[in-house]
Enzyme design. Structure first.
Site, PDB file in Angstrom:
ATOM      1  N   ASP A 221       0.846  -1.192  -0.003  1.00 51.84           N
ATOM      2  CA  ASP A 221       0.020  -0.037  -0.076  1.00 51.84           C
ATOM      3  C   ASP A 221       0.778   1.325   0.027  1.00 51.84           C
ATOM      4  OD1 ASP A 221      -2.784   0.896   0.467  1.00 51.84           O
ATOM      5  OD2 ASP A 221      -1.909   1.819   2.331  1.00 51.84           O
ATOM      6  N   GLU A 245       1.752  -0.221  -5.133  1.00 50.10           N
ATOM      7  CA  GLU A 245       0.607   0.526  -5.167  1.00 50.10           C
ATOM      8  C   GLU A 245       1.416   2.305  -5.426  1.00 50.10           C
ATOM      9  OE1 GLU A 245      -3.044   3.023  -3.830  1.00 50.10           O
ATOM     10  OE2 GLU A 245      -1.720   2.492  -2.426  1.00 50.10           O
TER      11      GLU A 245
END
Ligand SMILES: *[C@@H]1O[C@H](CO)[C@@H](O)[C@H](O)[C@H]1NC(C)=O
Ligand SMILES: *[C@@H]1O[C@H](CO)[C@@H](O)[C@H](O)[C@H]1NC(C)=O
Ligand SMILES: *[C@@H]1O[C@H](CO)[C@@H](O)[C@H](O)[C@H]1NC(C)=O
Ligand SMILES: *[C@@H]1O[C@H](CO)[C@@H](O)[C@H](O)[C@H]1NC(C)=O
Ligand SMILES: *[C@@H]1O[C@H](CO)[C@@H](O)[C@H](O)[C@H]1NC(C)=O
Ligand SMILES: *[C@@H]1O[C@H](CO)[C@@H](O)[C@H](O)[C@H]1NC(C)=O
Length: 521
Positions: A221, A245
């Site tokens: 993330d 990400e």
């Protein structure tokens, strides 16, 4: 303390069969928010309202009990939402931590989703099925309800291990990396990943997590909110495939992160697909071609990128594009071009929801039906899995054959894929391609199971006089070996339908009728 753990784990015999980038290249991933995928037997299936932003009851065990649905669609891996302990406390302005991204003590497992043994059992069951487990992890930040938090119950307990509070200034890269995501309702305190105690603590933590739960890959993330050089030792400590990400369409930025970790989510292609295929939309097919070419030039290895159309941060496709044929054509591009296809749970059930929290609805109201989108996914996975296992398809590079006003044709390996953005209604337009195939070549479209004529100069043409369905042309010998479109299947289908005539109606004809109905109703 952290160093002691480190020594223990370095000494421990490694039992996990860590999966490398090379092993992930041919995989196909189904993305799950653990809380929203499946309920325990007997639970109330009407109670989950995504607007309430609270737990709905999905667990690691309920994922395990419902893996057939995923495996039958041909997926060879799942990605689950974060497993670490989250914020526990009064409801915030954005509800409860049902999604798993509000990390408190990362060294503990989140008891809302089950026990440590439950997570191990899910991992073991996936491996028994020859599938991989990817776990979403958050290292950039933790969560708090104050900009002056007490970190004593967190994995990193010293305020000095965090950057001081500042809101992110999106025009300033230092600020993007060091300031706090979230807002003053739900601040996300930013770890100082350049502090050696933080870097060492995280390395030990991830090695421990991966080994204890036999994890095969990580989805990382907010990767772009951390100094890039943090990730190389972190991923080395993990010892498995890392997929970061890096939100945004900037190819330069996204590709720079592939220098420090195995791969990133393919946001540049996602943005181009939205511009090219949504209905209504700008219909920028030229942009799709441009981005496909820029990806080839910029990324270290485009065949490892994570291709997607939906996720927990972006709108459901159905909420930005009304016509199901736009979904089918866009999905075909994510599967048949370079990269690892990722399908967000519910995409195959046409779930809607434009933004968080509405794009995180429960899957169970769909009753896990074999919809057209589910069947299309299964066919795509069946073909891709075969090509991956038996040809050099996974490492071969996508070539754009033709860019037309109404569509695009590409070739990867010995497979030609022709996509259009015209949608379901029939139009007197066509998209063509010059293939390297000779004019006598026999290839078949995997969706209609109809043979395709190759013209002089290797040309193939798709006319959309019955609507804008995708076409994937596979050489007949490959198709036979992959057991797709075999005559026996067609006969069996005819018997099920009770009328031999139905066998003659192309699958896409049925798809199209259903699509049109869904569109107009
Ligand atoms: C960028 O952000 C950092 C961190 O907040 C800050 O120290 C720096 O002054 C900012 N630079 C500019 C030019 O605003
Ligand atoms: C289409 O996309 C390309 C690449 O992103 C961009 O350069 C171009 O301006 C876009 N065209 C239109 C009409 O939006
Ligand atoms: C999807 O395929 C299954 C067979 O695998 C079939 O029973 C079902 O009717 C198909 N769904 C649709 C919507 O055609
Ligand atoms: C691909 O190979 C794997 C591992 O040998 C096997 O489990 C799987 O069934 C194969 N899939 C296809 C579609 O051939
Ligand atoms: C389809 O378009 C072509 C030219 O692009 C034209 O010659 C033909 O008559 C059209 N067919 C129909 C059915 O409108
Ligand atoms: C033959 O195919 C090539 C692409 O492979 C294309 O550039 C050329 O225009 C085609 N020639 C004719 C006569 O269609």
């Amino acid at each position: 303390m952290l160093f002691l753990f480190s020594l223990i784990y370095l000494a421990a015999a490694r039992t996990a069969l860590a999966a490398t980038a090379d092993q992930w290249r041919g995989r196909s991933i189904y993305q799950i928010i653990t809380d929203r995928y499946a309920l325990p037997e007997g639970a109330d299936t009407t109670a989950c309202d995504p607007n309430k932003q609270t737990w709905c009851g999905g667990t690691w065990s309920t994922i395990q009990a419902n893996l057939d649905y995923i495996q039958d669609a041909g997926f060879t891996a799942i990605w689950i939402s974060p497993v670490s302990q989250n914020y526990e406390g009064p409801r915030t302005a954005y509800g409860d931590a049902y999604h798993g991204y509000w990390i408190a003590d990362a060294s503990q497992i989140n008891s809302h989703f089950g026990t440590s043994d439950d997570l191990k059992a899910l991992s073991a069951e996936l491996h028994r099925r020859n599938m991989y487990l990817m776990v979403d992890i958050v290292a950039n930040n933790v969560m708090s309800t104050s900009i002056t938090p007490d970190f004593s119950s967190y994995m990193f307990k010293e305020p000095s291990q965090y950057h001081p509070y500042c809101p992110v200034d999106w025009a300033n890269d230092t600020s993007i990396k060091n300031c706090w995501l979230g807002d003053t309702n739900v601040p996300l305190p930013d770890l100082n990943t350049q502090d050696p105690t933080v870097a060492a603590g995280y390395a030990t933590w991830i090695q421990n997590l991966v080994q204890e739960y036999n994890i095969d890959g990580l989805r990382i993330d907010a990767a772009k909110h951390v100094q890039p050089d943090f990730w190389t030792p972190f991923c080395a400590a993990a010892g498995v495939f890392c997929l970061g990400e890096v939100f945004g369409s900037d190819i330069g930025e996204a590709s720079s992160y592939q220098q420090v970790m195995d791969s990133v989510l393919n946001y540049p292609l996602y943005d181009a697909i939205v511009q090219g295929f949504t209905i209504p939309g700008p219909g920028n097919i030229t942009g799709v071609t441009t981005v496909l070419q820029q990806i080839q030039q910029s990324f270290k290895d485009p065949t490892l990128l994570g291709n997607f159309l939906e996720n927990q941060d972006n709108p459901r496709w159905h909420s930005i594009s009304v016509d199901p044929q736009s979904l089918y054509n866009a999905m075909v591009l994510t599967f048949m071009s370079d990269g690892i296809p990722i399908v967000y749970y519910g995409q195959e059930q046409y779930l809607t929801g434009a933004a968080d929290p509405l794009n995180r609805g429960p899957l169970w109201p769909s009753q896990y039906g074999k919809t057209d989108a589910y069947n299309l996914t299964a066919t795509l996975n069946q073909l891709r899995n075969y090509l991956v296992n038996n040809t050099d398809w996974a490492t071969s590079r996508t070539q754009v054959l033709e860019t037309a006003p109404d569509g695009i044709s590409i070739m990867k390996g010995n497979v030609v894929t022709i996509m259009t953005n015209i949608g379901s209604p029939a139009q007197n337009v066509s998209v063509s391609a010059y293939t390297p195939w000779p004019s006598s070549f026999s290839s078949t479209d995997i969706f209609t199971c109809q043979q395709w004529a190759v013209g002089s100069n290797g040309s193939v043409e798709v006319q959309y006089t019955k609507g804008g369905t995708p076409v994937i042309l596979v050489p007949d010998d490959l198709l036979k070996a992959a057991n797709i479109c075999q005559p026996v299947n067609v006969e069996a289908q005819a018997r099920v339908n009770g009328a031999l005539a139905n066998a003659k109606l192309p699958v896409v004809g049925i798809t199209l009728l259903a699509g049109l109905l869904a569109w107009f109703l």
